[in-house]
Structure formats: structure tokens, C-alpha cells
Design an enzyme around this catalytic site. Structure first.
Site, mmCIF file in Angstrom:
data_model
loop_
_atom_site.group_PDB
_atom_site.id
_atom_site.type_symbol
_atom_site.label_atom_id
_atom_site.label_comp_id
_atom_site.label_asym_id
_atom_site.label_seq_id
_atom_site.Cartn_x
_atom_site.Cartn_y
_atom_site.Cartn_z
ATOM 1 C CE LYS A 40 -0.422 -0.002 5.011
ATOM 2 N NZ LYS A 40 -1.065 -0.740 6.098
ATOM 3 C CE1 TYR A 263 11.317 32.163 4.037
ATOM 4 C CE2 TYR A 263 11.683 29.799 3.814
ATOM 5 C CZ TYR A 263 11.332 31.026 3.260
ATOM 6 O OH TYR A 263 11.026 31.106 1.936
HETATM 7 C C1 LIG Z 1 -0.259 -1.692 6.697
HETATM 8 C C2 LIG Z 1 -0.823 -2.921 7.138
HETATM 9 C C3 LIG Z 1 -0.004 -4.017 7.465
HETATM 10 C C4 LIG Z 1 1.485 -3.953 7.532
HETATM 11 O O1 LIG Z 1 1.871 -3.501 8.794
HETATM 12 P P1 LIG Z 1 3.415 -3.298 9.194
HETATM 13 O O2 LIG Z 1 3.347 -2.798 10.557
HETATM 14 O O3 LIG Z 1 3.937 -2.287 8.246
HETATM 15 O O4 LIG Z 1 4.060 -4.606 9.045
HETATM 16 C C5 LIG Z 1 -0.631 -5.198 7.773
HETATM 17 N N1 LIG Z 1 -1.968 -5.306 7.755
HETATM 18 C C6 LIG Z 1 -2.786 -4.277 7.456
HETATM 19 C C7 LIG Z 1 -4.262 -4.455 7.462
HETATM 20 C C8 LIG Z 1 -2.243 -3.049 7.141
HETATM 21 O O5 LIG Z 1 -3.055 -2.035 6.831
#
Ligand SMILES: *Cc1c(COP(=O)(O)O)cnc(C)c1O
Length: 629
Positions: A40, A263
Site C-alpha cells: 500500500k 527563515y
Molecule cells: C499496513 C498494514 C499491514 C502492515 O503492517 P506493518 O506494521 O507495516 O508490518 C498489515 N496489515 C494491514 C491491514 C495493514 O493495513
């Protein structure tokens, strides 16, 4: 690695480190537990397609995305793996879920019913994963409502409950709470009959803390990218940072003690100092909160970021590096202890997840495999810039564009193979074309019974590819075919199959490149005459446009009643002249041209005929002329 990358800032993705991390995580999984690679948010800024590809090659059974758009993009890019949508989908996204063969997580009956309705329309069966809220109180169905959702969803004809899942709230640090979540999750699994194919709750931190229970799949995210989520993990697993964020020194300046910088002049020089301007800022994902806090590495030395991070620039104190120079590489984030994403984000109590995503959003990404750049993706630009792509990638783009237009993948493949690859396929086949092409053929009476003597002069200009070329002749089409795929052949002649293959019947009278009369050596093998044409001085002309002159003598059976000429290279302007003896009364011309001019000019005069296009017209390699008499 000091590469030859000269972007203002860029990201390097170390695929070997990623593979290493996956191997480490897999070694913590029991044999029968599969893994889903979470990709993702463009794989936390690392590139979903590439990370997905490598993960699958390391055994991933599934890819996990946040939403339909991300899944769709992977499909468009050619990803065929099963894809689970982790976040709740909207009902208006259902059509695309079906079209792109994605699998949603479902935690509401209304959604399952909407899915059923749409699936009926498409006459498809849809795999879903039911999602339980086991205590995080984010998405997922509450424990009390799970049973109802499960039984209703199970009764829907077009729905297949392929999986069941939940998500931990704090698997990296709160084992007690996580264990209670795991128990709730397992209580519903034992109620499900039959058991769904995939049972999953663990994210990557949960794998390290052995919170798998009855799971047969784990969902690997941040640890696979080499970023620890808790200090306790360092004893349990060795991870390598996958993403590095880099830039270069753009300007070097001095500042006097007591003067303010950036800044709001938030940094006051404690002494006379030398500092560098680095062309990267919060717009590039280098967080504003790192102002006056972070360090960067230049020539393997840590230097302080001074003043506020601007939108597009930061300032770095380089007083301790007298030999620092313009264009020196600046490591902003990466495998150096103090520069790991988790350390940087700690400086401002931020999230390492967020830092990875925001950095990966803008910078161009370079993928490293065995310390060499294997390829890159132009994330910084949303517009298509063809020179950013490799030839292979371009060919894929052209092919998918044709497929899209025809709504037929097979046809797209076919067209691109048959036509486009003819021109573009191999990188080493630079596309060179012939111009000022003049093929002069004379048929004349001779002392060989039933045959014409055929005298051919071929002249054209072309960039010389090698310091030699081949002239080939065979007395059957099959043998000659071999010479059509070879790129070092400049002339091919098909002898009638009644004629024996010998120098008497196919004779290379003269062959020139510019003014050089070439040396020839003839060999007869595999039912072909192959004549190698070369000259010691040709090597000086390779890569330059030269004039070829090829003169050949052969024989042609009178009874054949037709004579064919093929244009098998891209040609800019064609002229073919055939002279024939009085004995031939009637000469018919059938040009089969493809390219800019399908109807070349045909002019007859006594004893000869000329077929010609304008000098600036492109003729494609599948063209030819049949002379019939
Ligand atoms: C993002 C996500 C993961 C991965 O989690 P990590 O902590 O990055 O290993 C697993 N399951 C779901 C449903 C997620 O949204």
C-alpha cells in the site's frame, strides 16, 4: 555508493536489502504460514510494482493494497498476483473491484450485499476476506456482529469467503493486549465452517513477537523495508534499511559568528562557519520538523542541519569538512545508524511510516541490485517522458497502448511483435535506414539456354554498422531466410532452384563502400553462398553514413514469368528500374508497398520500367515489387 546519479535529490531502493529482510522475516514464520507483501501507498514509498515483483519471487502468496486505485494500477502494470484491498471499499468502487480482479476486505453486510448484486450482473464469483475488529476499534466488524455477518455473507451465491482477518493495535510493544486480540480472533475462527483458505492477523511486528496463533498467513510491511518499530526487535531480527534518500551540495558559503540563518533566523552561528546549501526541502518529503534537529552524512561525516527546513532547500554545517566540494553526495536518510528512518522520525516524535511515504512520493527512484542501478522510475513527474524509460519498457507501453485501443491483449501483442519489433526490438539493432536507394536490374539474352542473364546494381546510403558485411545467395527460400534475420547482410539473392549453387551462377562483380573497392571472400556452406565483403579501412567508417555499391551477376529462368524485388529494410525513397530484352512484350508491375506511399510512380519506356517514390517518402520493410512478364 557514489553513483552517477545527478538528480537534485533521489531515492535509492536496495533490493538486495529488501530480499535480506524478507528472508529474515520468513525464517521466523512456521513452515505452513504464507506471507502477503503489503504494498500500500506505493509500498511505503518504495514502489509497489517492483517491491511486489521481488516479494513474489521470494514466495509472497498475496499483495496487500490500501484501495481500488492502488490495485488497479498494479493490474495495469501487468501484476497478476492475488491482491487484497485492506481498507474498507466504497460501494461505488465495486465495479472496478470486479473488473480488476481485486479482493476486498468486508466488515459490513450492506457491502457484501452490494457486492453480490454487482457480481450477479457480471456473472462472477467474488472472493472476500471478512475483517474482524478484535480490539483496535478501527475498521472491521465488531465481535458481537461477526456471526451474523459471517452467516449472511456465506449465504450469498456470488460471494466466496476466501479469508478472515483482523489487525493488531500495538503488536510491536503491547504483547498483553495483542494476545487478547489474538484470542478474540481465534474465537471466531473456530466458529467458521469450513475454515477459510486464509487466516491472518499479524503485521510484520507481530511476526517478530510470535503473535501468529492459528494464522496461516502474515502481512509483512514496515520490517520488510528494514525499519524497526521498537528497539526490542534489534536483538531478535537483523534488518537492513532499504530506502536511502540523497542529494548533492549545490552551494558552499560562509557565515560569521552571531549571524542568523534561514527563515526566522532560527539558527545563530556560534562561531564562524562554513555551510552547504542542499537542494531538498519539505516539498521533497524532508520533514519540516527536522529543522535544527537532523544530521546528514557528507564524505562519511555527520553534519548538522542548521536553520529551518525550507520548501526546497536545507542548510548544513560543513565546517568540519574542509575538503567538501560542490556536487558532493549528501545522504539525508539511509542505512547509517543516525539516519535510519526510525531514528530521523524519532527526532520529532513523528512516524517512520509517514516519513517513508512522503520521501518516496516525489524523488525519482533508483533500484539497486548488487550495488548497481538496475532501473529507475520517474515518480517526480506525472507526465510521460519517453527518455525516462528503457527500450523494453517503451515496447511494453506501445504494446499495451495498442491492446487498449483494440480492447484485445492478444492482438496488441501480435501487432507489436509483427510490426513494431521489426523496427525497435533489440537495443543493439539501432534503427538505421537506407536512403537514395536505387536498384538497377538488367535482364538480357545470354548463352545459357532458357535463362536470362541478370545484372544487378544496388546503390544506397546507410550508416555503416560493422567493418564488414555479407552478400548472400541460396537456391531455396528456406536457406535464404536465415539471412533475413541477420543484420550484417546487405544483399540477398534467391537463385532458381533448378540452378546449382556455384560462383558461375552468382557472381559478385564489384562491391564498394564510398570509393573503397572491397575485398571479398566466398564460402559455400549449408546450401548458401556467403560472400564476406571487407576492407582494412572500413573500421574508420563505422558509425558514419556511407554509400554502398553492390554489383552482381546471375541468371534467371525465362519460364518463371515473374521477377520479385523485396524491400526488407526501412528505406527513405525507393527507385527500382528493370530493363528487359525485346523478347519480352508485356511487363506488368505489381507494387506492394507499405509506408507513406502505397502507390509508387510506375513509368514505362521501351525496354524498361521504373518504379519510384519521392526521395523523402518512408517505405516499410514489408514492401516489394513483382514484375510479371
Ligand atoms: C499496513 C498494514 C499491514 C502492515 O503492517 P506493518 O506494521 O507495516 O508490518 C498489515 N496489515 C494491514 C491491514 C495493514 O493495513
Amino acid at each position: 555508493m557514489d553513483t552517477t546519479i545527478f538528480d537534485r535529490s533521489w531515492v535509492e531502493i536496495d533490493l538486495a536489502a529488501f530480499r535480506h529482510n524478507l528472508k529474515q522475516l520468513k525464517s521466523l514464520l512456521p513452515q505452513d504460514v504464507a506471507f502477503m507483501q503489503i504494498v500500500k501507498a506505493d509500498a511505503y514509498g518504495h514502489g509497489a510494482l517492483e517491491i511486489g515483483r521481488v516479494a513474489i519471487s521470494e514466495g509472497a502468496k498475496y499483495l496487500g493494497v490500501a484501495n481500488v486505485e492502488e490495485g488497479k494500477l498494479l493490474r495495469i502494470q501487468g501484476c497478476k498476483a492475488p491482491i487484497l484491498i485492506l481498507s474498507p471499499s466504497l460501494e461505488n468502487e465495486i465495479e472496478q473491484i470486479i473488473d480488476y480482479d481485486l479482493k476486498p476486505c468486508v466488515s459490513q453486510l450492506s457491502f457484501a450485499e452490494a457486492l453480490q448484486k454487482e457480481a450477479l450482473k457480471h456473472n462472477k464469483r467474488i472472493d472476500i476476506h471478512l475483517k474482524l475488529d478484535s480490539g483496535m476499534h478501527r475498521s472491521g466488524v465488531a465481535l458481537e456482529q461477526f456471526e451474523e455477518l459471517y452467516h449472511e455473507a456465506k449465504s450469498l451465491s456470488q460471494i466466496n469467503i476466501e479469508g478472515v482477518c483482523s489487525h493488531f493495535a500495538a503488536s510491536e510493544e503491547d504483547i498483553e493486549f495483542s494476545t487478547s486480540q489474538l484470542q478474540r480472533f481465534e474465537s471466531i475462527i473456530t466458529q467458521m465452517q469450513p475454515q477459510p483458505e486464509f487466516i491472518h492477523i499479524a503485521n510484520s511486528s507481530a511476526v517478530v513477537n510470535k503473535l501468529l496463533g492459528m494464522s496461516n498467513m502474515a502481512r509483512l510491511g514496515i520490517l520488510s523495508f528494514g525499519v524497526y518499530t521498537d528497539a526490542s526487535q534489534k536483538d531478535k531480527i537483523q534488518l537492513k534499511t532499504v530506502m536511502s534518500f540523497k542529494s548533492r551540495i549545490a552551494q558552499i558559503k560562509q557565515i560569521k559568528k552571531g549571524e542568523g540563518l534561514g527563515y526566522n533566523l532560527s539558527w545563530i552561528a556560534p562561531k564562524n562557519s562554513t555551510y552547504a546549501i542542499v537542494p531538498v526541502g519539505y516539498a521533497d518529503g524532508y520533514d519540516f520538523m527536522l529543522s535544527n534537529k537532523a544530521k546528514v552524512s557528507i564524505r562519511s561525516q555527520l553534519c548538522e542541519v542548521i536553520g529551518k527546513v525550507s520548501m526546497d532547500m536545507i542548510c548544513v554545517d560543513i565546517s568540519q569538512i574542509p575538503d567538501a566540494k560542490l556536487m558532493d553526495e549528501v545522504v539525508l536518510m539511509g542505512a547509517i545508524d543516525q539516519l535510519r528512518p526510525e531514528e530521523l522520525s524519532q527526532l520529532y516524535k513523528g512516524s517512520s511510516y509517514e516519513l517513508l511515504c512522503q520521501v518516496g512520493r516525489r524523488a525519482k527512484r533508483y533500484y539497486l541490485e548488487n550495488d548497481a542501478v538496475s532501473h529507475s522510475t520517474p515518480l517526480a513527474r506525472r507526465d510521460f517522458v519517453s527518455s525516462d524509460f528503457s527500450d523494453i519498457k517503451l515496447s511494453q507501453i506501445i504494446q499495451s497502448a495498442i491492446s487498449q485501443r483494440l480492447q484485445n491483449e492478444e492482438m496488441g501483442e501480435l501487432i507489436s511483435r509483427e510490426i513494431l519489433k521489426h523496427f525497435f526490438f533489440n537495443k543493439d539493432q539501432d534503427i538505421h535506414y537506407r536512403k537514395d536507394f536505387f536498384y538497377d536490374i538488367k535482364l538480357a539474352a545470354c548463352n545459357k539456354e532458357n535463362h536470362w542473364q541478370a545484372t544487378m546494381k544496388l546503390n544506397f546510403k546507410k550508416v555503416l554498422q560493422n567493418d564488414y558485411f555479407i552478400v548472400a545467395c541460396a537456391n531455396n527460400a528456406q536457406s535464404l531466410n536465415r539471412y533475413f534475420i541477420k543484420r550484417d547482410v546487405e544483399y540477398r539473392w534467391l537463385l532458381d532452384n533448378s540452378i546449382t549453387l556455384s560462383e558461375d551462377y552468382f557472381h559478385l562483380t564489384q562491391v564498394y563502400v564510398n570509393d573503397l573497392l572491397l575485398d571479398t571472400s566466398l564460402k559455400i556452406a549449408d546450401s548458401c553462398i556467403e560472400i564476406r565483403c571487407e576492407h582494412p579501412q572500413l573500421k574508420n567508417l563505422v558509425g558514419k553514413e556511407v554509400a554502398f555499391g553492390i554489383e552482381v551477376q546471375s541468371y534467371y529462368p525465362k519460364a518463371s514469368h515473374q521477377f520479385s524485388v523485396y524491400i526488407n529494410e526501412l528505406t527513405h525513397g525507393v527507385k527500382v528500374k528493370l530493363s528487359y530484352p525485346e523478347e519480352i512484350q508485356n511487363m506488368e508491375i505489381v507494387p506492394i508497398f507499405s509506408g507513406q506511399n502505397r502507390f509508387p510512380k510506375v513509368s514505362h519506356s521501351p525496354g524498361s520500367v521504373t518504379v519510384q517514390t519521392a526521395a523523402d517518402q518512408w517505405i516499410f520493410p514489408i514492401s516489394g515489387i513483382v514484375f510479371a512478364y
